[in-house]
Write a protein that holds these residues in place. Structure first.
Motif, PDB file in Angstrom:
ATOM      1  N   MET A  37       0.851  -1.197   0.000  1.00 46.06           N
ATOM      2  CA  MET A  37       0.000   0.000   0.000  1.00 46.06           C
ATOM      3  C   MET A  37       0.884   1.243   0.000  1.00 46.06           C
ATOM      4  N   ASP A  38       0.537   2.204  -0.840  1.00 45.66           N
ATOM      5  CA  ASP A  38       1.320   3.439  -0.931  1.00 45.66           C
ATOM      6  C   ASP A  38       0.940   4.361   0.223  1.00 45.66           C
ATOM      7  N   GLN A  39       1.898   4.595   1.140  1.00 40.09           N
ATOM      8  CA  GLN A  39       1.651   5.462   2.283  1.00 40.09           C
ATOM      9  C   GLN A  39       2.463   6.752   2.188  1.00 40.09           C
ATOM     10  N   SER A  40       2.820   7.158   0.971  1.00 44.20           N
ATOM     11  CA  SER A  40       3.595   8.389   0.800  1.00 44.20           C
ATOM     12  C   SER A  40       2.770   9.595   1.236  1.00 44.20           C
ATOM     13  N   LEU A  41       3.458  10.551   1.817  1.00 44.14           N
ATOM     14  CA  LEU A  41       2.807  11.736   2.351  1.00 44.14           C
ATOM     15  C   LEU A  41       2.390  12.666   1.212  1.00 44.14           C
ATOM     16  N   SER A  42       1.189  13.182   1.280  1.00 42.74           N
ATOM     17  CA  SER A  42       0.724  14.148   0.282  1.00 42.74           C
ATOM     18  C   SER A  42       0.198  15.385   0.999  1.00 42.74           C
ATOM     19  N   PHE A  43       0.307  16.525   0.338  1.00 44.73           N
ATOM     20  CA  PHE A  43      -0.195  17.753   0.944  1.00 44.73           C
ATOM     21  C   PHE A  43      -0.589  18.731  -0.152  1.00 44.73           C
ATOM     22  N   ASN A  44      -1.398  19.688   0.238  1.00 45.45           N
ATOM     23  CA  ASN A  44      -1.886  20.695  -0.687  1.00 45.45           C
ATOM     24  C   ASN A  44      -0.895  21.861  -0.701  1.00 45.45           C
ATOM     25  N   ARG A  45      -0.061  21.950  -1.726  1.00 46.73           N
ATOM     26  CA  ARG A  45       0.984  22.968  -1.776  1.00 46.73           C
ATOM     27  C   ARG A  45       0.388  24.385  -1.725  1.00 46.73           C
ATOM     28  N   ALA A  46      -0.712  24.613  -2.444  1.00 48.80           N
ATOM     29  CA  ALA A  46      -1.319  25.946  -2.466  1.00 48.80           C
ATOM     30  C   ALA A  46      -1.765  26.367  -1.073  1.00 48.80           C
ATOM     31  N   LEU A  47      -2.313  25.392  -0.321  1.00 45.54           N
ATOM     32  CA  LEU A  47      -2.773  25.697   1.032  1.00 45.54           C
ATOM     33  C   LEU A  47      -1.588  26.002   1.952  1.00 45.54           C
ATOM     34  N   VAL A  48      -0.509  25.227   1.824  1.00 43.39           N
ATOM     35  CA  VAL A  48       0.687  25.454   2.637  1.00 43.39           C
ATOM     36  C   VAL A  48       1.283  26.823   2.340  1.00 43.39           C
ATOM     37  N   GLU A  49       1.371  27.164   1.066  1.00 41.09           N
ATOM     38  CA  GLU A  49       1.954  28.454   0.692  1.00 41.09           C
ATOM     39  C   GLU A  49       1.086  29.617   1.154  1.00 41.09           C
ATOM     40  N   LYS A  50      -0.218  29.400   1.188  1.00 43.48           N
ATOM     41  CA  LYS A  50      -1.131  30.455   1.635  1.00 43.48           C
ATOM     42  C   LYS A  50      -0.859  30.857   3.079  1.00 43.48           C
ATOM     43  N   TYR A  51      -0.569  29.875   3.924  1.00 38.90           N
ATOM     44  CA  TYR A  51      -0.394  30.149   5.354  1.00 38.90           C
ATOM     45  C   TYR A  51       1.070  30.144   5.796  1.00 38.90           C
ATOM     46  N   ASP A  52       1.992  29.982   4.859  1.00 35.61           N
ATOM     47  CA  ASP A  52       3.421  29.956   5.191  1.00 35.61           C
ATOM     48  C   ASP A  52       3.961  31.382   5.245  1.00 35.61           C
ATOM     49  N   ARG A  53       3.455  32.137   6.199  1.00 29.82           N
ATOM     50  CA  ARG A  53       3.885  33.529   6.356  1.00 29.82           C
ATOM     51  C   ARG A  53       3.514  33.990   7.772  1.00 29.82           C
ATOM     52  N   PRO A  54       4.155  35.028   8.250  1.00 32.97           N
ATOM     53  CA  PRO A  54       3.839  35.532   9.602  1.00 32.97           C
ATOM     54  C   PRO A  54       2.381  35.981   9.694  1.00 32.97           C
ATOM     55  N   GLY A  55       1.787  35.757  10.835  1.00 26.48           N
ATOM     56  CA  GLY A  55       0.397  36.172  11.052  1.00 26.48           C
ATOM     57  C   GLY A  55       0.231  36.734  12.449  1.00 26.48           C
ATOM     58  N   PRO A  56      -0.903  37.348  12.722  1.00 28.65           N
ATOM     59  CA  PRO A  56      -1.142  37.919  14.070  1.00 28.65           C
ATOM     60  C   PRO A  56      -1.285  36.812  15.099  1.00 28.65           C
ATOM     61  N   ARG A  57      -0.962  37.130  16.336  1.00 27.74           N
ATOM     62  CA  ARG A  57      -1.096  36.157  17.423  1.00 27.74           C
ATOM     63  C   ARG A  57      -2.567  35.812  17.623  1.00 27.74           C
ATOM     64  N   TYR A  58      -2.845  34.527  17.676  1.00 29.14           N
ATOM     65  CA  TYR A  58      -4.233  34.083  17.786  1.00 29.14           C
ATOM     66  C   TYR A  58      -4.850  34.466  19.125  1.00 29.14           C
ATOM     67  N   THR A  59      -4.020  34.747  20.127  1.00 28.98           N
ATOM     68  CA  THR A  59      -4.538  35.035  21.463  1.00 28.98           C
ATOM     69  C   THR A  59      -5.157  36.418  21.565  1.00 28.98           C
ATOM     70  N   SER A  60      -4.938  37.270  20.594  1.00 28.92           N
ATOM     71  CA  SER A  60      -5.501  38.620  20.630  1.00 28.92           C
ATOM     72  C   SER A  60      -6.702  38.695  19.702  1.00 28.92           C
ATOM     73  N   TYR A  61      -7.807  39.193  20.227  1.00 33.52           N
ATOM     74  CA  TYR A  61      -8.990  39.362  19.385  1.00 33.52           C
ATOM     75  C   TYR A  61      -9.726  40.630  19.793  1.00 33.52           C
ATOM     76  N   PRO A  62     -10.012  41.537  18.856  1.00 31.91           N
ATOM     77  CA  PRO A  62      -9.599  41.461  17.454  1.00 31.91           C
ATOM     78  C   PRO A  62      -8.068  41.425  17.331  1.00 31.91           C
ATOM     79  N   THR A  63      -7.576  40.815  16.266  1.00 32.81           N
ATOM     80  CA  THR A  63      -6.131  40.702  16.089  1.00 32.81           C
ATOM     81  C   THR A  63      -5.515  42.058  15.751  1.00 32.81           C
ATOM     82  N   ALA A  64      -4.207  42.140  15.926  1.00 34.16           N
ATOM     83  CA  ALA A  64      -3.503  43.422  15.802  1.00 34.16           C
ATOM     84  C   ALA A  64      -3.790  44.180  14.504  1.00 34.16           C
ATOM     85  N   PRO A  65      -3.888  43.511  13.345  1.00 34.94           N
ATOM     86  CA  PRO A  65      -4.130  44.262  12.108  1.00 34.94           C
ATOM     87  C   PRO A  65      -5.461  45.019  12.088  1.00 34.94           C
ATOM     88  N   GLN A  66      -6.386  44.649  12.988  1.00 33.32           N
ATOM     89  CA  GLN A  66      -7.681  45.322  13.014  1.00 33.32           C
ATOM     90  C   GLN A  66      -7.605  46.693  13.695  1.00 33.32           C
TER      91      GLN A  66
END
Length: 300
Positions: free
Chosen positions: A1-30
């Motif tokens: 059985m093929d158990q090679s790892l697969s992932f959605n590159r577009a999704l990874v690239e979308k979130y592969d960047r700095p973001g606001p801390r989740y603990t603050s709401y509204p988040t800092a950019p607001q």
């Protein structure tokens, strides 16, 4: 059985960047300079005029810590000078009054969260003072259906203080555990024992907190998948251990209560027999200790 790892590159690239801390709401950019005080006041007033105004939620930040946890990026003040909290509380009470004035008094404050920093940096008296201020300023939901939570540094609190937090109205606790591995703890300057955590969690359960959670962090220095798996296993075991020990304690308490009931019935029977055989002696004894004589005469 093929158990090679697969992932959605577009999704990874979308979130592969700095973001606001989740603990603050509204988040800092607001937050931005264009949103001024008048805008805030207008938003608060508009919320009061809604057809069905929502209940209120409040976050209070206590920034003080006695030592620095090296992973922490929160707004904090590291100091051993506990008197600084007194000045902060004075300003905080003024801020609470200012905020409360913006919202209709009929709106219930149903959610409250104390974060930090270290909220348990404050003394019992200071926490009581803060809660009293909130009661005066807002219409707090005094039923136990509210969600009043507080973050707890296990190194700053005793089991007795856990009960005090419950008496103040808190019904949710979050313990900062992070990791149980001693090397990881030393690397991030956050050393605390498993027994320490166990005692506090058990005290919280005994005090009938509705929610008891722990904070864990992955990606800390010296942490590995294997070492973090050990921490997770210990947390799961901790819950089971607390549950079993509480059950045992309740069974023991039930046994003691049953023994007391049996002894009480024996004493009652012995007393009834004595009163029946020696009514006037019983009346004299009862009168001497201030009991109601009429009840004994009725027995005659």
């Amino acid at each position: 059985m093929d158990q090679s790892l697969s992932f959605n590159r577009a999704l990874v690239e979308k979130y592969d960047r700095p973001g606001p801390r989740y603990t603050s709401y509204p988040t800092a950019p607001q937050f931005h300079q264009a949103f001024a005080m008048d805008d805030y006041h207008a938003a608060a007033q508009a919320s009061n005029q809604a057809a069905v105004p929502k209940a209120l939620s409040l976050y209070i930040h206590i920034p003080f810590c006695k030592s620095l946890c090296y992973y922490c990026a929160c707004n904090k003040i590291i100091t051993q000078k506990t008197h600084r909290a007194v000045e902060y509380l004075n300003y905080l009470k003024r801020e609470i009054a200012m905020q409360a004035a913006l919202f209709d008094r009929t709106r219930t404050l149903r959610q409250l969260h104390l974060g930090g920093g270290t909220p348990t940096y404050l003394t019992r008296e200071q926490l009581a003072e803060l809660m009293d201020c909130l009661h005066q300023a807002f219409n707090l939901d005094d039923s136990d259906e509210h969600e009043f939570s507080i973050e707890v540094d296990p190194r700053t609190i005793s089991t007795e203080q856990i009960e005090h937090l419950r008496q103040l109205g808190f019904n949710r606790l979050s313990f900062g555990v992070q990791d149980f591995d001693p090397d990881v703890q030393a690397a991030v300057n956050r050393q605390q024992s498993e027994e320490q955590i166990y005692a506090l969690v058990a005290a919280a359960r005994e005090a009938k907190f509705k929610s008891v959670s722990v904070d864990l962090i992955y990606g800390l220095p010296l942490q590995t998948v294997a070492s973090f798996d050990v921490t997770l296993s210990k947390i799961i075991a901790l819950r089971e251990r607390v549950t079993e020990n509480l059950k045992a304690a309740r069974h023991k308490l039930a046994d003691v209560e049953d023994a007391i009931k049996v002894k009480t019935r024996e004493v009652a029977r012995a007393t009834d027999d004595y009163v029946h055989e020696h009514p006037w002696k019983a009346i004299g004894t009862a009168t001497a200790v201030g009991l109601v004589v009429g009840l004994l005469i009725g027995r005659r």
